[in-house]
Design an enzyme around this catalytic site. Structure first.
Site, PDB file in Angstrom:
ATOM      1  N   SER A   1      37.070  39.516  32.472  1.00 50.50           N
ATOM      2  CA  SER A   1      38.088  40.071  32.192  1.00 50.50           C
ATOM      3  C   SER A   1      38.010  41.376  32.515  1.00 50.50           C
ATOM      4  O   SER A   1      38.435  42.289  31.433  1.00 50.50           O
ATOM      5  CB  SER A   1      38.475  39.782  30.816  1.00 50.50           C
ATOM      6  OG  SER A   1      39.705  40.124  30.169  1.00 50.50           O
TER       7      SER A   1
ATOM      8  N   ASN B   1      39.955  44.147  38.273  1.00 49.80           N
ATOM      9  CA  ASN B   1      39.252  44.753  39.879  1.00 49.80           C
ATOM     10  C   ASN B   1      40.341  45.351  40.505  1.00 49.80           C
ATOM     11  O   ASN B   1      40.148  46.291  41.483  1.00 49.80           O
ATOM     12  CB  ASN B   1      39.096  43.266  40.672  1.00 49.80           C
ATOM     13  CG  ASN B   1      39.887  42.072  40.037  1.00 49.80           C
ATOM     14  OD1 ASN B   1      40.786  42.196  39.573  1.00 49.80           O
ATOM     15  ND2 ASN B   1      39.116  40.884  40.189  1.00 49.80           N
ATOM     16  N   CYS B   2      41.766  45.389  40.199  1.00 52.96           N
ATOM     17  CA  CYS B   2      42.718  46.281  40.814  1.00 52.96           C
ATOM     18  C   CYS B   2      42.323  47.594  40.557  1.00 52.96           C
ATOM     19  O   CYS B   2      43.059  48.622  41.016  1.00 52.96           O
ATOM     20  CB  CYS B   2      44.128  45.977  40.168  1.00 52.96           C
ATOM     21  SG  CYS B   2      44.329  44.032  40.288  1.00 52.96           S
TER      22      CYS B   2
HETATM   23  C1  LIG Z   1      39.749  46.131  44.603  1.00 52.26           C
HETATM   24  C2  LIG Z   1      40.740  45.092  44.343  1.00 52.26           C
HETATM   25  C3  LIG Z   1      42.180  45.728  44.391  1.00 52.26           C
HETATM   26  C4  LIG Z   1      43.162  44.836  44.032  1.00 52.26           C
HETATM   27  N1  LIG Z   1      44.353  45.237  43.847  1.00 52.26           N
HETATM   28  C5  LIG Z   1      45.452  44.560  43.435  1.00 52.26           C
HETATM   29  C6  LIG Z   1      46.709  45.138  42.996  1.00 52.26           C
HETATM   30  O1  LIG Z   1      46.909  46.358  42.933  1.00 52.26           O
HETATM   31  N2  LIG Z   1      47.776  44.190  42.745  1.00 52.26           N
HETATM   32  C7  LIG Z   1      47.447  42.888  42.734  1.00 52.26           C
HETATM   33  O2  LIG Z   1      48.595  41.903  42.572  1.00 52.26           O
HETATM   34  N3  LIG Z   1      46.321  42.291  43.184  1.00 52.26           N
HETATM   35  C8  LIG Z   1      45.117  43.213  43.306  1.00 52.26           C
HETATM   36  N4  LIG Z   1      44.133  42.629  43.762  1.00 52.26           N
HETATM   37  C9  LIG Z   1      43.959  41.257  43.753  1.00 52.26           C
HETATM   38  C10 LIG Z   1      43.436  40.430  42.332  1.00 52.26           C
HETATM   39  O3  LIG Z   1      42.633  41.238  41.574  1.00 52.26           O
HETATM   40  C11 LIG Z   1      43.175  39.046  42.587  1.00 52.26           C
HETATM   41  O4  LIG Z   1      44.556  38.350  42.959  1.00 52.26           O
HETATM   42  C12 LIG Z   1      42.812  38.381  41.207  1.00 52.26           C
HETATM   43  O5  LIG Z   1      41.661  39.020  40.459  1.00 52.26           O
HETATM   44  C13 LIG Z   1      42.737  36.779  41.140  1.00 52.26           C
HETATM   45  O6  LIG Z   1      42.315  36.199  40.229  1.00 52.26           O
HETATM   46  P1  LIG Z   1      41.268  34.908  40.097  1.00 52.26           P
HETATM   47  O7  LIG Z   1      41.170  34.505  38.750  1.00 52.26           O
HETATM   48  O8  LIG Z   1      41.811  34.199  41.386  1.00 52.26           O
HETATM   49  O9  LIG Z   1      39.897  35.509  40.937  1.00 52.26           O
HETATM   50  P2  LIG Z   1      39.106  36.582  40.276  1.00 52.26           P
HETATM   51  O10 LIG Z   1      39.784  37.902  39.256  1.00 52.26           O
HETATM   52  O11 LIG Z   1      38.310  37.505  41.540  1.00 52.26           O
HETATM   53  O12 LIG Z   1      37.930  36.116  39.376  1.00 52.26           O
HETATM   54  C14 LIG Z   1      37.058  35.096  39.923  1.00 52.26           C
HETATM   55  C15 LIG Z   1      35.571  35.060  39.319  1.00 52.26           C
HETATM   56  O13 LIG Z   1      35.084  33.977  39.532  1.00 52.26           O
HETATM   57  C16 LIG Z   1      33.611  34.044  39.518  1.00 52.26           C
HETATM   58  N5  LIG Z   1      33.004  32.980  40.167  1.00 52.26           N
HETATM   59  C17 LIG Z   1      33.308  32.483  41.502  1.00 52.26           C
HETATM   60  N6  LIG Z   1      32.619  31.278  41.774  1.00 52.26           N
HETATM   61  C18 LIG Z   1      32.045  31.099  40.560  1.00 52.26           C
HETATM   62  C19 LIG Z   1      30.972  29.850  40.221  1.00 52.26           C
HETATM   63  N7  LIG Z   1      30.794  29.092  41.045  1.00 52.26           N
HETATM   64  N8  LIG Z   1      30.337  30.033  38.769  1.00 52.26           N
HETATM   65  C20 LIG Z   1      30.801  30.886  38.026  1.00 52.26           C
HETATM   66  N9  LIG Z   1      31.544  31.953  38.385  1.00 52.26           N
HETATM   67  C21 LIG Z   1      32.184  32.192  39.536  1.00 52.26           C
HETATM   68  C22 LIG Z   1      33.490  35.376  40.096  1.00 52.26           C
HETATM   69  O14 LIG Z   1      32.459  35.758  40.060  1.00 52.26           O
HETATM   70  C23 LIG Z   1      34.622  36.135  39.633  1.00 52.26           C
HETATM   71  O15 LIG Z   1      34.388  37.060  38.660  1.00 52.26           O
HETATM   72  C24 LIG Z   1      43.017  43.364  43.852  1.00 52.26           C
HETATM   73  C25 LIG Z   1      41.648  42.947  44.199  1.00 52.26           C
HETATM   74  C26 LIG Z   1      40.624  43.818  44.182  1.00 52.26           C
HETATM   75  C27 LIG Z   1      39.293  43.352  44.664  1.00 52.26           C
END
Ligand SMILES: Cc1cc2nc3c(=O)[nH]c(=O)nc-3n(C[C@H](O)[C@H](O)[C@H](O)COP(=O)(O)OP(=O)(O)OC[C@H]3O[C@@H](n4cnc5c(N)ncnc54)[C@H](O)[C@@H]3O)c2cc1C
Length: 552
Positions: free
Chosen positions: A38, A41-42
Site C-alpha cells: 500500500s 508508487n506514483c
Molecule cells: C514511478 C511510477 C509512477 C506512476 N505514476 C502514475 C501516475 O501518476 N498515475 C497513474 O495513474 N499511474 C501511475 N503509475 C502506475 C500505477 O502505479 C499502477 O498502474 C498501479 O500501481 C497498478 O496497480 P497494481 O496493483 O496492478 O500493481 P502494483 O501497484 O505494482 O502492485 C503489484 C505488487 O505485486 C507484488 N507481486 C508481484 N508478483 C508477486 C508474487 N508472485 N507474489 C507476491 N507479490 C507479488 C509486487 O511486488 C508489487 O508490490 C505509476 C507507476 C510508477 C512505477
C-alpha cells in the site's frame, strides 16, 4: 470463506480493505514479495527529487497497521510461486527461502507489471537502474547520495522517464533523454507534445529523439552510452524506462488464459479462466471500450476501481461488471501539464476508425483576472454523430479539471455538442464564462456540422502544393513577427473590402493566431460565394507546434 490476494499495493491492498468491509468474518491473506504494501508508487519520482522530502510519506499504510485495521494477515517478502487452481492451493516462498502451501476459496491476482529491459549489452552494469518499486527508488536515491552524479541518461520518454528527468534536473543533475520515437510521450499526438520538447530543452535537458540506445559499457568511472545515431555519451547513471509489461508469468504457470498481448485474460466480472480466481490492475488485459481491442491500461485509478469490483464479485457472487478504461492520464512537466483521454489521432488512424479533429486555445480562467494561461485542446470525434472519441489538453492551469470532463463525456457516450451543455462553476479566478470545455465543444460542433471545414497544419503544405492559397487574417504587425511561407496577409477588418483579390476556383485556407478570426473570415468568404474555404485548425499557434517539411 478464505481469500488470498497476491500483490499488496494498489489493486491488492484496495481489494483486501474492500473485502473486509463487506465480509467481517472471513480470513484474508495479503501476500507481497516486496517489503512494503500500500505505498504510493506514483510518488516515487517526487521522492527522488526531494519534492516529497520524507520517505515515510510514501506509505499509505504499513503491513502492521494495515493488518490491524482490517484484520488481514499481511505477509511481506513472501512470494507466490505456484497456483494449483484445481486443488485451490497457492505455493508460497517465504523470506527464508522455504516454501509452504496455503489453500483458498477465492484468489485475487494483483501482481502488477515489470519493467521491460531493452535487449542491449550493458543493461546489467552497476549504475543502470529501472524505476518501478520502492526498492528501485531506494537504490537510485542511495546511488545519488553516495556517488553525487552530475550526468544521467534516461532511456525512454514516457511518463516515468519524464517525471524522473524533471526530478533529477531539480537535483542539479544534467539529463540526456533518449527516445526511440520522434517525440516524447508517444501516446499523444505530435502537435500537443511539441511544447513539452521546448520546455525540456529550456530546462537544460538534452533530447535525442528518433534514436535508440544500442550499447551501455563501463569506462573507468563512467558509463558510456552509445545510440544508433550521434556520438557516445559519458554518463554517471542510466535509467531504463522503455515501458512495462504485465506480470503474468505466475498466471501462465498456473495455466490461466492469457490475452493476445500477454496480460491475464479476465471477463467483465474480472474473473480469470479459473472460476475462483480473479485478477486486477496492470497485470490484466481488457478490451478498450472504444475499439473493442484488448489493451493494457497501466494506471492507478483503474487498478483501484477494478479491485473494488473484483472484491465485491468474490464476496457476493458475480454482480458488478467492469466497463473498461479509456486511459485518462495526466503528467506534470515542470510548469506545464499535459493530459489525454480516449483515443489519439494516431490510434484512430491505426484502428481505421473515421474521425474529425478540432483544436482550440482558450484561457484557463478569465483573462482580466491575474494568472490566466492558455489551454490548448484537441478533440477527436466521429464525423457522422460527433461522438467524442478522444481529447488532449496542454497548458499550465486547469488542464486536470478539463480532461476529467472530457473523460466523463466519452464514458457516457456524449457528442461534441453535449460538451456545450456541461455547466461549469464560474468566477473569474476559476474559469471563463465560456469555459475551455464549452469552447472546444462549439469549435468541434462547427467542424462536425460543416459550418467550419478545417485543415490541420500537417496537411497544409500538401494543399499549398496543389494550388491552395493561405490567407493570414491577423494584423500586419502579427504577420510581420512570423508567418506561414507563401501566406498572404489580409487583416480580418479589411477582408470585406479586399475579397475580390481572392480567386474562387482555388482552395483557400484562412488562419489567424488561434482560430477565432479565421472562423469569422471563413464565414465572410462563404457569404461571398466562396465554396472551397477551410480554417486552419488551432491557427498559427498550432501550426508553429508542428514540425514542417523544411524542418523534418
Ligand atoms: C514511478 C511510477 C509512477 C506512476 N505514476 C502514475 C501516475 O501518476 N498515475 C497513474 O495513474 N499511474 C501511475 N503509475 C502506475 C500505477 O502505479 C499502477 O498502474 C498501479 O500501481 C497498478 O496497480 P497494481 O496493483 O496492478 O500493481 P502494483 O501497484 O505494482 O502492485 C503489484 C505488487 O505485486 C507484488 N507481486 C508481484 N508478483 C508477486 C508474487 N508472485 N507474489 C507476491 N507479490 C507479488 C509486487 O511486488 C508489487 O508490490 C505509476 C507507476 C510508477 C512505477
Amino acid at each position: 470463506m478464505k481469500y488470498i490476494i497476491i500483490g499488496g499495493v494498489a489493486g491488492g491492498a484496495t481489494a483486501a480493505a474492500r473485502l473486509r468491509r463487506i465480509d467481517e468474518q472471513s480470513e484474508i491473506i495479503l501476500l507481497d514479495k516486496g517489503s512494503h504494501i500500500s505505498y504510493a508508487n506514483c510518488g516515487l519520482p517526487y521522492y527522488l527529487g526531494g519534492v516529497i522530502p520524507e520517505r515515510d510519506n510514501l506509505f499509505v499504510q504499513n503491513p502492521h497497521s494495515f493488518g490491524e485495521r482490517f484484520n488481514v494477515k499481511v505477509r511481506v517478502e513472501e512470494e507466490a510461486i505456484d497456483i494449483d487452481t484445481s486443488a485451490k492451493v497457492v505455493t508460497i516462498k517465504n523470506r527464508q527461502g522455504e516454501t509452504y502451501e496455503e489453500t483458498y476459496d477465492k484468489l485475487l491476482l494483483a501482481p502488477g507489471a515489470i519493467p521491460v529491459l531493452p535487449p542491449i549489452p550493458g543493461v546489467d552494469n552497476p549504475g543502470v537502474f529501472t524505476f518501478r518499486t520502492i526498492a528501485d527508488a531506494d537504490a537510485l536515491h542511495q546511488f545519488i547520495q553516495d556517488k553525487k552524479p552530475s550526468h544521467a541518461t534516461i532511456v525512454g520518454g514516457g511518463l516515468i522517464g519524464l517525471e524522473v528527468a524533471e526530478n533529477l534536473t531539480l537535483l542539479g543533475i544534467k539529463v540526456l533523454l533518449v527516445e526511440r520515437e520522434a517525440q516524447v510521450l508517444p501516446m499523444y499526438d505530435e502537435e500537443i507534445v511539441a511544447p513539452i520538447h521546448a520546455k525540456l530543452k529550456k530546462q537544460g535537458i538534452e533530447l535525442r529523439l528518433s534514436t535508440s540506445v544500442v550499447n551501455i559499457s563501463q569506462d573507468t568511472n563512467d558509463l558510456v552510452v552509445q545510440c544508433e545515431k550521434g556520438e557516445a555519451v559519458y554518463t554517471n547513471l542510466v535509467l531504463l524506462a522503455v515501458g512495462i509489461k504485465p506480470q503474468s508469468s505466475l498466471a501462465k504457470k498456473a495455466k490461466l488464459a492469457l490475452g493476445a498481448r500477454g496480460g491475464i485474460r479476465v471477463n467483465s466480472f474480472l474473473q480469470t479462466s479459473a472460476e475462483d480466481v480473479y485478477a486486477v490492475g496492470d497485470a490484466i488485459e481488457y478490451p478498450h471500450p472504444l475499439t473493442g481491442e484488448p489493451w493494457h491500461c497501466f494506471l492507478a485509478g483503474p487498478a483501484n476501481r477494478q479491485a473494488r469490483i473484483a472484491a465485491d464479485n468474490m464476496a457476493v457472487g458475480n454482480k458488478i461488471t467492469y466497463e473498461g478504461s479509456i486511459g485518462t492520464a495526466i503528467a506534470k512537466v515542470f510548469d506545464t501539464n499535459i493530459a489525454m483521454t480516449g483515443l489519439s489521432e494516431k490510434q484512430l488512424v491505426k484502428q481505421g476508425i473515421p474521425y474529425l479533429t478540432s483544436t482550440s486555445h482558450s484561457a484557463s480562467h478569465a483573462g482580466y483576472y491575474p494568472g490566466s494561461s492558455m489551454i490548448t485542446t484537441k478533440l477527436l470525434f466521429s464525423p457522422d454523430e460527433g461522438k467524442l472519441l478522444g481529447a488532449q489538453c496542454i497548458g499550465k492551469e486547469g488542464v486536470d479539471k478539463r480532461i476529467d470532463q472530457f473523460a466523463l463525456a466519452i464514458k457516457l457516450g456524449a457528442s461534441v455538442e453535449d460538451l456545450t451543455k456541461v455547466e461549469q462553476a464560474y468566477a473569474p479566478p476559476f474559469s471563463a464564462a465560456k469555459d475551455p470545455v464549452a469552447i472546444a465543444g462549439y469549435v468541434a460542433s462547427n467542424v462536425q456540422k460543416g459550418f467550419m471545414p478545417n485543415v490541420t497544419a500537417d496537411k497544409l503544405h500538401e494543399i499549398q502544393e496543389e494550388g491552395g492559397i493561405v490567407v493570414d487574417v491577423r494584423s500586419e504587425k502579427e504577420f510581420s513577427h512570423g508567418a506561414i511561407p507563401g501566406a498572404i496577409n489580409i487583416p480580418l477588418e479589411t477582408l470585406r473590402d479586399r475579397v475580390g483579390e481572392l480567386p474562387k476556383d482555388r482552395p483557400i485556407i484562412v488562419h489567424c493566431a488561434i482560430g477565432m478570426r479565421g472562423y469569422l473570415a471563413l464565414r465572410i468568404l462563404e457569404g461571398n460565394g466562396y465554396r472551397n474555404v477551410f480554417n486552419l485548425a488551432g491557427g498559427y499557434r498550432t501550426y508553429s507546434a508542428f514540425p514542417h517539411p523544411t524542418e523534418k
